[in-house]
Scaffold this motif. Structure first.
Motif, short mmCIF file in Angstrom:
data_model
loop_
_atom_site.label_atom_id
_atom_site.label_comp_id
_atom_site.label_asym_id
_atom_site.label_seq_id
_atom_site.Cartn_x
_atom_site.Cartn_y
_atom_site.Cartn_z
N TYR A 36 14.69 4.19 1.19
CA TYR A 36 14.72 3.78 -0.29
C TYR A 36 14.11 4.77 -1.17
O TYR A 36 14.51 5.14 -2.24
CB TYR A 36 13.84 2.37 -0.32
CG TYR A 36 14.52 1.18 0.05
CD1 TYR A 36 16.04 1.26 0.18
CD2 TYR A 36 14.00 0.15 0.17
CE1 TYR A 36 16.61 0.19 0.51
CE2 TYR A 36 14.55 -1.07 0.54
CZ TYR A 36 15.98 -0.92 0.57
OH TYR A 36 16.98 -2.18 1.04
N THR A 37 12.83 5.54 -0.72
CA THR A 37 12.51 6.57 -1.67
C THR A 37 13.48 7.47 -1.83
O THR A 37 13.43 8.48 -2.96
CB THR A 37 10.94 7.36 -1.14
OG1 THR A 37 11.40 7.48 0.43
CG2 THR A 37 9.98 5.98 -1.27
N GLN A 38 14.35 7.89 -1.04
CA GLN A 38 15.28 8.93 -0.88
C GLN A 38 16.35 8.39 -2.06
O GLN A 38 16.92 9.23 -2.88
CB GLN A 38 15.88 9.31 0.28
CG GLN A 38 16.86 10.51 0.43
CD GLN A 38 17.24 10.88 1.60
OE1 GLN A 38 17.31 10.39 2.92
NE2 GLN A 38 17.89 12.37 1.61
N GLN A 76 0.92 -1.15 0.10
CA GLN A 76 -0.17 0.00 -0.09
C GLN A 76 1.01 1.22 0.14
O GLN A 76 0.56 2.28 -0.81
CB GLN A 76 -0.82 -0.17 1.07
CG GLN A 76 -1.91 -1.12 1.21
CD GLN A 76 -2.90 -1.10 2.48
OE1 GLN A 76 -3.94 -0.60 2.38
NE2 GLN A 76 -2.18 -1.87 3.52
N LEU A 77 1.87 1.22 0.87
CA LEU A 77 2.80 2.44 0.92
C LEU A 77 3.88 2.32 -0.17
O LEU A 77 3.91 3.73 -0.96
CB LEU A 77 3.71 2.37 2.14
CG LEU A 77 4.30 3.54 2.57
CD1 LEU A 77 3.59 4.79 2.53
CD2 LEU A 77 5.46 3.43 3.79
N ALA A 78 3.99 1.28 -1.13
CA ALA A 78 4.65 1.27 -2.25
C ALA A 78 4.28 2.09 -3.36
O ALA A 78 4.44 2.68 -3.99
CB ALA A 78 4.90 -0.20 -2.52
N LEU A 79 2.74 1.88 -3.27
CA LEU A 79 1.81 2.66 -4.33
C LEU A 79 2.08 3.99 -4.23
O LEU A 79 2.10 4.87 -4.99
CB LEU A 79 0.52 2.28 -4.20
CG LEU A 79 0.34 0.69 -4.80
CD1 LEU A 79 -1.42 0.26 -4.69
CD2 LEU A 79 0.32 0.50 -6.41
N VAL A 80 1.93 4.66 -2.98
CA VAL A 80 2.27 5.93 -2.71
C VAL A 80 3.51 6.51 -3.23
O VAL A 80 3.63 7.52 -3.76
CB VAL A 80 1.89 6.18 -1.22
CG1 VAL A 80 2.27 7.59 -0.92
CG2 VAL A 80 0.33 5.74 -0.88
N SER A 81 4.79 5.67 -2.80
CA SER A 81 6.11 5.88 -2.99
C SER A 81 6.11 6.22 -4.49
O SER A 81 6.84 7.03 -4.98
CB SER A 81 7.23 5.10 -2.28
OG SER A 81 6.74 5.36 -1.31
N LEU A 82 5.60 5.46 -5.19
CA LEU A 82 6.11 5.25 -6.77
C LEU A 82 4.75 5.99 -7.55
O LEU A 82 4.92 5.78 -8.91
CB LEU A 82 6.06 3.80 -7.23
CG LEU A 82 7.03 2.81 -6.42
CD1 LEU A 82 7.00 1.40 -6.82
CD2 LEU A 82 8.51 3.23 -6.78
N ALA A 83 3.95 6.70 -6.84
CA ALA A 83 2.97 7.33 -7.61
C ALA A 83 3.69 8.35 -8.91
O ALA A 83 3.21 8.57 -9.85
CB ALA A 83 2.18 8.07 -6.74
N PRO A 84 4.72 9.06 -8.65
CA PRO A 84 5.06 9.83 -9.81
C PRO A 84 5.98 9.34 -10.93
O PRO A 84 6.11 10.01 -11.93
CB PRO A 84 6.36 10.85 -8.91
CG PRO A 84 5.95 10.41 -7.52
CD PRO A 84 5.44 9.16 -7.36
N GLY A 86 7.47 11.78 -4.66
CA GLY A 86 7.33 10.49 -4.04
C GLY A 86 7.86 10.37 -2.76
O GLY A 86 7.28 9.97 -1.56
N PHE A 87 9.10 10.98 -2.35
CA PHE A 87 9.54 10.96 -1.07
C PHE A 87 8.57 11.74 -0.06
O PHE A 87 8.47 11.45 1.06
CB PHE A 87 10.95 11.90 -1.28
CG PHE A 87 11.71 11.88 0.24
CD1 PHE A 87 12.34 10.68 0.98
CD2 PHE A 87 11.55 13.08 0.92
CE1 PHE A 87 12.98 10.91 1.99
CE2 PHE A 87 12.19 13.33 2.18
CZ PHE A 87 12.74 12.11 2.92
#
Length: 645
Positions: free
Chosen positions: A328-330, A196-204, A292-293
């Motif tokens: 990871y998002t950074q 679920q959080l991965a979808l948020v992080s990779l949205a851009p 994303g970050f």
């Protein structure tokens, strides 16, 4: 002002347009032999980047298990390992995490070294092969190709364009592999840890892909223009440095500085257009990646603090997992921004490879048969049979030229400028091929024998007497590389060159400078004659071999030429008719046709064009007929107009 039309097409545009999939061709034709080194680089890069992701995962384990109450063996990174491998005490678990992190750094360093070795070995090897193959192809092209291209443009291909390929094959492929591993690896791990959080992080990501696509579409034509402008700058610099003597003697340094400034400004403007696009692209890409970050930090932080996810998000989020997502998002922001740099290098490399392969695919008018017979010279008899020829512009240069030369004879070609004299001899050497008719040597069509054997049978001494950077000995032995010092000195004596060479600072080991600049024109020509003597050719071609010397030096050179031409079929072009008056046969050309032929005495008796040219050189200008003067004026006007075109 600068003599360069910046609105005209890239001089290699025609070649570039015919090239398909240049980068794939580069890797298939030149990369395949070095598959081992690039494979090592790719594998090591994948493993190195995978190990780079491990410390963040182990940090999450330490936070959730070692410093919290979560079960060590149930942590996501460790759940795939046999439970017997995992320690049960807190100190053992802490030590396990430290060892894994330390090991990832240690093995990562080894794989990073292997990665750098592999990609560097691959790129340098391909660069070397491409440069040497391009040069080899270039020097085998017809003279017509070189007449239409400037030296600086060709140097730009061999230097700048080949270097662009090396940069992409090393830095570009290295970065591309790193980015793919980082993006794919981080994406997989994020979905593994918390979908679920991965979808948020990779949205851009979709927005980044579209932004990059637009950049590629706009930057590609700009890089092609930049590569062309580099060639024009190189051409101007090469021309000016080659003519530095004229510039200084004409006191035109300021004028030439202005011309260089003009072409440099054109390059600046062209390159700045590409730079300005990059300036706008990369910060924009980094800004989108940073979204994303920020989203991860907001959603994940709220989830951790409140214990429940916002909106449709369900379940719990461990602190360690949240920390991993932040890290990871950074890490994902930088690869996303760097992806544009890889595209940037790829576009530059593709533009360069189009120019390189366009040149390699260039087809000349001269057909080369690898299975052609070797030329065998028995007597040295040469026959021109109804020869016709025209350059690219289609205007005939030679029409219906026919004559025969018996073995051992000397034939001289004379006539006004632009009459076609040099073209006649270029066709004999097959620097160009005839459009009509045939040229035979001892009955063999020059087009049916191998080029190497044809040119090996001939010695050429031109008016420019080009010398290579090196010693006097190296220049005399050029083409006869196995010659001994005794043979070289004997050739120099025959060319009346030995005495002045002996007086040089280091004798035969004296460096002559670039293009022989340290020697006089007469000295350069005598070295060129010595080179021809050493080759001992069956047929000798002299193209105004005494054009650049004073009367005394001409006398010395003429003595050596007389010895060289004895019992050898010789063709000579001369504006100084005194040097060829003893030729066995004199051919007088005008307008691409032979208008007179015979010996010196016979042609003087006929009182035609040759007699009038002789009168000009004898200073009898007042006795020349008005018709001859008017014809000379018309010829001069046509020649100048053709040169302008």
């Amino acid at each position: 002002m600068d003599g360069v039309d910046w609105d005209e097409d890239d001089p290699f545009e025609e070649q570039r347009d015919s090239v398909e999939s240049p980068m794939r061709r580069l890797l298939v034709e030149y990369g395949r032999p070095y598959w081992f080194s690039v494979s090592i680089g790719l594998i090591a890069s994948v493993l190195a980047r995978a190990l780079d992701l491990l410390p963040a995962l182990m940090l999450a384990v330490a936070i959730d298990a070692v410093f919290s109450d979560a079960a060590f063996a149930e942590q996501v990174p460790l759940s795939a390992l046999p439970e017997a491998w995992l320690p049960t005490t807190e100190m053992g678990q802490f030590t396990f995490v430290v060892v894994v992190i330390a090991g990832s750094f240690a093995f990562g360093a080894i794989f990073h070294w292997l990665r750098n070795w592999g990609f560097n070995a691959f790129s340098q090897s391909v660069q070397h092969d491409v440069r040497t193959a391009t040069y080899d192809k270039m020097q085998r092209l017809d003279m017509e190709f070189f007449a239409n291209k400037q030296t600086g443009e060709m140097m730009s291909v061999l230097s700048n364009d080949v270097n662009q390929l090396e940069r992409f094959l090393n830095e570009g492929m290295n970065s591309a592999t790193r980015l793919i591993v980082m993006v794919v690896g981080i994406t997989v791990l994020l979905f593994w840890l918390e979908p679920q959080l991965a979808l948020v992080s990779l949205a851009p990501v979709p927005l980044i892909a579209m932004f990059t696509y637009l950049f590629v579409k706009k930057i590609q034509p700009k890089y092609a223009a930049v590569r062309s402008s580099v060639g024009k700058v190189n051409s101007r610099l090469e021309n000016n440095l080659g003519g530095i003597n004229v510039i200084k003697s004409s006191n035109t340094e300021s004028f030439e500085s202005g011309r260089v400034e003009d072409v440099s400004r054109k390059y600046y403007d062209t390159n700045w257009g590409a730079i300005w696009l990059r300036i706008k692209f990369f910060p924009g890409l980094q800004l989108i990646s940073g979204i994303g970050f920020v989203l991860t930090f907001l959603v994940g932080g709220y989830w951790v603090f409140t214990g429940t996810g916002p909106g449709p998000i369900t379940g719990e989020l461990a602190v360690g997992t949240f920390v991993v997502f932040i890290m990871y998002t950074q890490q994902l922001v930088w690869p996303m921004a760097q992806f544009g740099q890889v595209i940037n290098m790829y576009q530059r490399a593709e533009a360069s490879s189009e120019r390189i392969f366009g040149l390699m695919d260039e087809q000349g008018r001269i057909e080369r048969d690898a299975n052609a017979d070797e030329l065998e010279v028995y007597e040295g008899r040469v026959a021109y049979e109804r020869v016709g020829f025209a350059y690219d512009d289609g205007e005939p240069v030679l029409e219906d030229v026919s004559f025969e030369v018996d073995g051992g004879e000397t034939v001289a070609l004379v006539g006004p400028t632009g009459a076609g004299k040099s073209t006649v001899l270029k066709l004999l050497l097959r620097l160009y091929d005839v459009d009509e008719g045939t040229i035979r040597i001892d009955g063999q069509d020059v087009r049916d024998v191998s080029l190497s054997s044809l040119r090996r049978s001939m010695g050429y001494v031109g008016q420019e007497s080009f010398l290579f950077y090196g010693t006097v000995e190296e220049n005399i032995a050029y083409g006869s590389f196995d010659a001994s010092r005794e043979e070289i000195e004997a050739a120099a004596r025959a060319a009346e060159a030995h005495d002045f060479v002996q007086n040089l600072p280091d004798g035969y080991d004296t460096m002559v400078g670039e293009r022989g600049v340290k020697l006089s024109g007469g000295q350069r020509q005598r070295i060129a004659i010595a080179r021809a003597v050493l080759e001992d050719p069956d047929i000798l071609v002299l193209d105004e071999a005494t054009s650049d010397v004073d009367t005394e030096t001409e006398m010395l050179i003429q003595r050596s030429i007389d010895d060289l031409t004895e019992d050898r079929t010789t063709f000579a072009i001369a504006h100084r008719l005194s040097t060829i008056k003893d030729a066995d046969q004199i051919l007088v050309l005008e307008g691409g046709q032979i208008v007179e032929r015979g010996t010196h005495a016979k042609l003087l008796e006929e009182d035609g064009l040759y007699a009038h040219l002789w009168g000009v050189q004898a200073g009898e200008i007042d006795d020349l007929p008005q018709e001859f003067i008017e014809r000379a004026q018309r010829r001069q006007a046509r020649t100048e107009a053709k040169q302008y075109d």
